[in-house]
Scaffold this active site. Structure first.
Site, PDB file in Angstrom:
ATOM      1  N   GLU A 146       3.674   4.109  -0.326  1.00  0.00           N
ATOM      2  CA  GLU A 146       4.559   4.537  -1.420  1.00  0.00           C
ATOM      3  C   GLU A 146       5.470   5.650  -0.919  1.00  0.00           C
ATOM      4  O   GLU A 146       5.196   6.231   0.142  1.00  0.00           O
ATOM      5  CB  GLU A 146       3.712   5.068  -2.593  1.00  0.00           C
ATOM      6  CG  GLU A 146       2.817   4.013  -3.197  1.00  0.00           C
ATOM      7  CD  GLU A 146       2.028   4.529  -4.400  1.00  0.00           C
ATOM      8  OE1 GLU A 146       2.159   5.719  -4.745  1.00  0.00           O
ATOM      9  OE2 GLU A 146       1.292   3.707  -4.978  1.00  0.00           O
TER      10      GLU A 146
ATOM     11  N   SER B 120       0.044   6.556  15.422  1.00  0.00           N
ATOM     12  CA  SER B 120      -0.860   6.937  16.518  1.00  0.00           C
ATOM     13  C   SER B 120      -1.745   8.103  16.099  1.00  0.00           C
ATOM     14  O   SER B 120      -2.927   8.164  16.461  1.00  0.00           O
ATOM     15  CB  SER B 120      -0.045   7.333  17.755  1.00  0.00           C
ATOM     16  OG  SER B 120       0.552   6.185  18.306  1.00  0.00           O
TER      17      SER B 120
ATOM     18  N   GLY C 119      18.258  -0.082  34.888  1.00  0.00           N
ATOM     19  CA  GLY C 119      19.327   0.907  35.047  1.00  0.00           C
ATOM     20  C   GLY C 119      20.394   0.741  33.985  1.00  0.00           C
ATOM     21  O   GLY C 119      20.074   0.541  32.801  1.00  0.00           O
TER      22      GLY C 119
ATOM     23  N   ARG D  31      18.101  -8.321  41.897  1.00  0.00           N
ATOM     24  CA  ARG D  31      19.103  -7.256  41.965  1.00  0.00           C
ATOM     25  C   ARG D  31      19.061  -6.558  43.331  1.00  0.00           C
ATOM     26  O   ARG D  31      17.978  -6.175  43.803  1.00  0.00           O
ATOM     27  CB  ARG D  31      18.802  -6.245  40.850  1.00  0.00           C
ATOM     28  CG  ARG D  31      19.558  -4.950  40.919  1.00  0.00           C
ATOM     29  CD  ARG D  31      20.943  -5.087  40.377  1.00  0.00           C
ATOM     30  NE  ARG D  31      21.589  -3.775  40.306  1.00  0.00           N
ATOM     31  CZ  ARG D  31      22.902  -3.622  40.271  1.00  0.00           C
ATOM     32  NH1 ARG D  31      23.699  -4.680  40.301  1.00  0.00           N
ATOM     33  NH2 ARG D  31      23.413  -2.422  40.189  1.00  0.00           N
TER      34      ARG D  31
ATOM     35  N   LEU E 273       0.843  -1.205   0.000  1.00  0.00           N
ATOM     36  CA  LEU E 273       0.000   0.000   0.000  1.00  0.00           C
ATOM     37  C   LEU E 273       0.881   1.260   0.000  1.00  0.00           C
ATOM     38  O   LEU E 273       0.769   2.116  -0.887  1.00  0.00           O
ATOM     39  CB  LEU E 273      -0.907  -0.011   1.243  1.00  0.00           C
ATOM     40  CG  LEU E 273      -1.770   1.228   1.494  1.00  0.00           C
ATOM     41  CD1 LEU E 273      -2.839   1.381   0.409  1.00  0.00           C
ATOM     42  CD2 LEU E 273      -2.460   1.160   2.872  1.00  0.00           C
TER      43      LEU E 273
ATOM     44  N   GLU F 272       1.164   0.079  10.251  1.00  0.00           N
ATOM     45  CA  GLU F 272      -0.281  -0.198  10.214  1.00  0.00           C
ATOM     46  C   GLU F 272      -1.091   1.002  10.749  1.00  0.00           C
ATOM     47  O   GLU F 272      -2.146   0.838  11.362  1.00  0.00           O
ATOM     48  CB  GLU F 272      -0.616  -1.520  10.913  1.00  0.00           C
ATOM     49  CG  GLU F 272       0.079  -2.687  10.215  1.00  0.00           C
ATOM     50  CD  GLU F 272      -0.585  -4.030  10.371  1.00  0.00           C
ATOM     51  OE1 GLU F 272      -1.783  -4.097  10.694  1.00  0.00           O
ATOM     52  OE2 GLU F 272       0.111  -5.046  10.139  1.00  0.00           O
TER      53      GLU F 272
HETATM   54  N1  CAA Z   1     -13.545   0.198   6.472  1.00  0.00           N
HETATM   55  C1  CAA Z   1     -14.277   0.318   5.339  1.00  0.00           C
HETATM   56  N2  CAA Z   1     -14.257   1.441   4.577  1.00  0.00           N
HETATM   57  C2  CAA Z   1     -13.478   2.461   4.982  1.00  0.00           C
HETATM   58  C3  CAA Z   1     -12.694   2.403   6.153  1.00  0.00           C
HETATM   59  C4  CAA Z   1     -12.762   1.210   6.917  1.00  0.00           C
HETATM   60  N3  CAA Z   1     -12.059   1.070   8.055  1.00  0.00           N
HETATM   61  N4  CAA Z   1     -12.033   3.554   6.302  1.00  0.00           N
HETATM   62  C5  CAA Z   1     -12.379   4.323   5.266  1.00  0.00           C
HETATM   63  N5  CAA Z   1     -13.245   3.666   4.461  1.00  0.00           N
HETATM   64  C6  CAA Z   1     -13.893   4.150   3.243  1.00  0.00           C
HETATM   65  C7  CAA Z   1     -14.714   5.417   3.572  1.00  0.00           C
HETATM   66  O1  CAA Z   1     -16.011   5.075   4.004  1.00  0.00           O
HETATM   67  C8  CAA Z   1     -14.722   6.121   2.242  1.00  0.00           C
HETATM   68  O2  CAA Z   1     -15.703   5.525   1.414  1.00  0.00           O
HETATM   69  P1  CAA Z   1     -16.726   6.455   0.561  1.00  0.00           P
HETATM   70  O3  CAA Z   1     -15.863   7.244  -0.368  1.00  0.00           O
HETATM   71  O4  CAA Z   1     -17.605   5.467  -0.146  1.00  0.00           O
HETATM   72  O5  CAA Z   1     -17.439   7.308   1.549  1.00  0.00           O
HETATM   73  C9  CAA Z   1     -13.346   5.774   1.645  1.00  0.00           C
HETATM   74  O6  CAA Z   1     -12.906   4.582   2.309  1.00  0.00           O
HETATM   75  C10 CAA Z   1     -12.328   6.870   1.866  1.00  0.00           C
HETATM   76  O7  CAA Z   1     -12.250   7.079   3.256  1.00  0.00           O
HETATM   77  P2  CAA Z   1     -11.771   8.467   3.859  1.00  0.00           P
HETATM   78  O8  CAA Z   1     -12.463   9.587   3.156  1.00  0.00           O
HETATM   79  O9  CAA Z   1     -11.886   8.390   5.336  1.00  0.00           O
HETATM   80  O10 CAA Z   1     -10.227   8.484   3.384  1.00  0.00           O
HETATM   81  P3  CAA Z   1      -9.045   9.441   3.759  1.00  0.00           P
HETATM   82  O11 CAA Z   1      -8.231   9.668   2.542  1.00  0.00           O
HETATM   83  O12 CAA Z   1      -9.537  10.638   4.490  1.00  0.00           O
HETATM   84  O13 CAA Z   1      -8.080   8.562   4.716  1.00  0.00           O
HETATM   85  C11 CAA Z   1      -7.248   7.387   6.605  1.00  0.00           C
HETATM   86  C12 CAA Z   1      -8.470   7.783   5.737  1.00  0.00           C
HETATM   87  C13 CAA Z   1      -7.860   6.845   7.874  1.00  0.00           C
HETATM   88  C14 CAA Z   1      -6.342   8.546   6.938  1.00  0.00           C
HETATM   89  C15 CAA Z   1      -6.462   6.269   5.860  1.00  0.00           C
HETATM   90  O14 CAA Z   1      -5.791   6.826   4.751  1.00  0.00           O
HETATM   91  C16 CAA Z   1      -5.461   5.565   6.731  1.00  0.00           C
HETATM   92  O15 CAA Z   1      -5.810   4.652   7.490  1.00  0.00           O
HETATM   93  N6  CAA Z   1      -4.158   5.924   6.619  1.00  0.00           N
HETATM   94  C17 CAA Z   1      -3.120   5.157   7.265  1.00  0.00           C
HETATM   95  C18 CAA Z   1      -2.565   4.162   6.302  1.00  0.00           C
HETATM   96  C19 CAA Z   1      -1.886   3.027   6.995  1.00  0.00           C
HETATM   97  O16 CAA Z   1      -2.327   2.521   8.013  1.00  0.00           O
HETATM   98  N7  CAA Z   1      -0.795   2.575   6.412  1.00  0.00           N
HETATM   99  C20 CAA Z   1      -0.096   1.441   6.907  1.00  0.00           C
HETATM  100  C21 CAA Z   1       0.418   0.641   5.764  1.00  0.00           C
HETATM  101  S1  CAA Z   1       0.623  -1.086   6.072  1.00  0.00           S
HETATM  102  C22 CAA Z   1       1.917  -1.255   7.101  1.00  0.00           C
HETATM  103  O17 CAA Z   1       2.312  -0.389   7.779  1.00  0.00           O
HETATM  104  C23 CAA Z   1       2.497  -2.615   7.238  1.00  0.00           C
HETATM  105  C24 CAA Z   1       3.806  -2.802   6.574  1.00  0.00           C
HETATM  106  O18 CAA Z   1       3.973  -3.675   5.749  1.00  0.00           O
HETATM  107  C25 CAA Z   1       4.943  -1.976   7.034  1.00  0.00           C
END
Ligand code: CAA
Length: 382
Positions: free
Chosen positions: A126, A366, A339, A268, A124, A363
């Site tokens: 980028e 915070s 310590g 300790r 996911l 994921e």
């Molecule tokens: N379940 C279902 N649908 C969801 C949802 C959920 N939990 N969250 C959002 N949606 C849907 C919304 O309902 C919306 O749908 P509609 O357009 O039909 O209304 C659509 O998705 C867009 O949602 P938002 O408008 O809320 O989107 P946003 O651009 O404002 O972003 C965000 C939301 C919560 C900030 C999201 O971008 C987010 O979670 N960002 C963090 C990304 C993340 O966790 N990355 C981690 C990558 S993986 C990783 O770290 C592991 C690795 O391998 C290292």
């Protein structure tokens, strides 16, 4: 709940023994070598750990969320790098297929993921799209019977071992946000897929993250997951689930550190007595236990609610936010209780201190969890 009470407690006991007898003795070696030994990975396969969350009909254990969290709590009893070996097959790499896959996609991919024959990664993030995941630019242009995929994914866990990627890419260039994104299964051996070297990280040596490049990769239509434009929602639903699993791991690590602190405080001596007899040490132990217990209750409650079919987007964010921040505080107190010994490498405490730092980042940071919680509250949910 997928398992009866006896089978469930046998599974938990088996994982606990595996963690304490097979993983803990190798913690320092894994950190030094930046690699989990093949023999331990093989044992993980034979224990069925790669398939914890994959339905039984596809060769997995088919655990419910509460059961998976109980296993995650046990896996937290050792360096997080061990859990990372199976983490993407159990969570973010496989769940798009479990939740959105067709029967044919499930039959082709899930048995291989459940057995650990191949590793799945979740692509996911980028270079320009981290927290703002919906702004991703990797393109998937439909041409005849396939999509032509171009772009780069960053910090992809287990990419260097992956046999397949759950990829989110923009299939509709006219839509800038979430609605232009689709999800795909991309076999790692497709022409044009290449993986960069593992990044050098602050902690969790033995767990690897890499760039993944897609250069004119032809992904056949039948490997699209879900409908066109559904990819962002798929990613968010997969992350809701993943955040509960990570919360369980955070609690497990905190409980491990508390055990280590209690053992050290009992042994300790300073000023002629065990340091555990000093109330200022007791206060730190009590704070850590209280917070770990609160996080355990929170993640178990959210997991049960998910098993009952509820939407847990907000609860998963609460659990991830609280548990990941909590384990940071617990690790910090552990360094303090140990310590000078906590600051040097021999005792392994400073390693955990570094290892847990990423729980507040991956994921969803915070700050993203806070945003998700507040948005849901303001929408009138919860
Ligand atoms: N379940 C279902 N649908 C969801 C949802 C959920 N939990 N969250 C959002 N949606 C849907 C919304 O309902 C919306 O749908 P509609 O357009 O039909 O209304 C659509 O998705 C867009 O949602 P938002 O408008 O809320 O989107 P946003 O651009 O404002 O972003 C965000 C939301 C919560 C900030 C999201 O971008 C987010 O979670 N960002 C963090 C990304 C993340 O966790 N990355 C981690 C990558 S993986 C990783 O770290 C592991 C690795 O391998 C290292």
């Amino acid at each position: 709940m997928a398992l009866d009470a006896e089978t469930r407690s046998q599974l938990i006991e088996t994982v606990r023994r595996f963690v304490r007898e097979r993983c803990v003795p190798f913690e320092r070696q894994v950190a030094d070598d930046d690699r989990v030994p093949d023999a331990i990975v093989a044992e993980m396969r034979s224990l069925g750990l790669f398939g914890l969350s994959i339905p039984v009909e596809y060769g997995g254990l088919g655990l419910g969320m509460e059961e998976e969290v109980l296993v995650a709590l046990e896996l937290g009893g050792t360096s997080p790098a061990f859990r990372s070996v199976i983490g993407t097959n159990v969570g973010i790499g496989s769940q798009g297929v479990v939740m959105f896959g067709t029967d044919a996609q499930k039959a082709e991919w899930l048995p291989k993921l459940a057995s650990g024959a191949i590793v799945a990664s979740f692509a996911l993030t980028e270079p320009g799209a981290g927290s703002d995941a919906a702004s991703l630019k990797t393109s998937a242009i439909h041409q005849g019977d396939h999509y032509l995929v171009n772009g780069t994914k960053r910090f992809i866990t287990n990419a260097n071992r992956a046999g397949m990627f759950t990829l989110m890419a923009r299939s509709d260039a006219t839509k800038k946000g979430a609605s232009g994104v689709s999800a795909f299964i991309v076999p790692a051996d497709l022409e044009g897929v290449s993986v960069g070297p593992p990044e050098k990280k602050m902690g969790q040596q033995g767990a690897h993250i890499c760039d993944v490049h897609f250069d004119d990769v032809r992904v056949p239509d039948h490997l699209r997951l879900g409908r066109e434009g559904e990819g962002f929602k798929l990613a968010m639903q997969v992350l809701d689930r993943g955040r509960l699993h990570i919360s369980g791991v955070c609690v497990g690590v905190a409980e491990r550190l508390i055990r280590d602190c209690v053992a050290y405080a009992r042994e300790r001596e300073q000023f002629g007595q065990k340091i555990g007899e000093f109330q200022l040490i007791q206060a730190m132990l009590a704070d850590s236990k209280t917070e770990a217990y609160a996080a355990r209750c929170m993640v178990m409650d959210a997991a049960k609610k998910r098993d009952e079919g509820g939407n847990v987007t907000m609860e998963a964010a609460c659990a991830k936010y609280f548990a990941s921040e909590m384990v940071g505080r617990v690790a910090d107190r552990a360094v303090q209780i140990f310590g000078g010994a906590g600051y040097v490498a021999d005792y392994g405490i400073e390693r955990f201190y570094r290892d847990v730092r990423t729980f507040r980042i991956y994921e969803g940071t915070s700050q993203i969890q806070q945003l998700v919680i507040a948005r849901n509250l303001l929408r009138g949910e919860g």
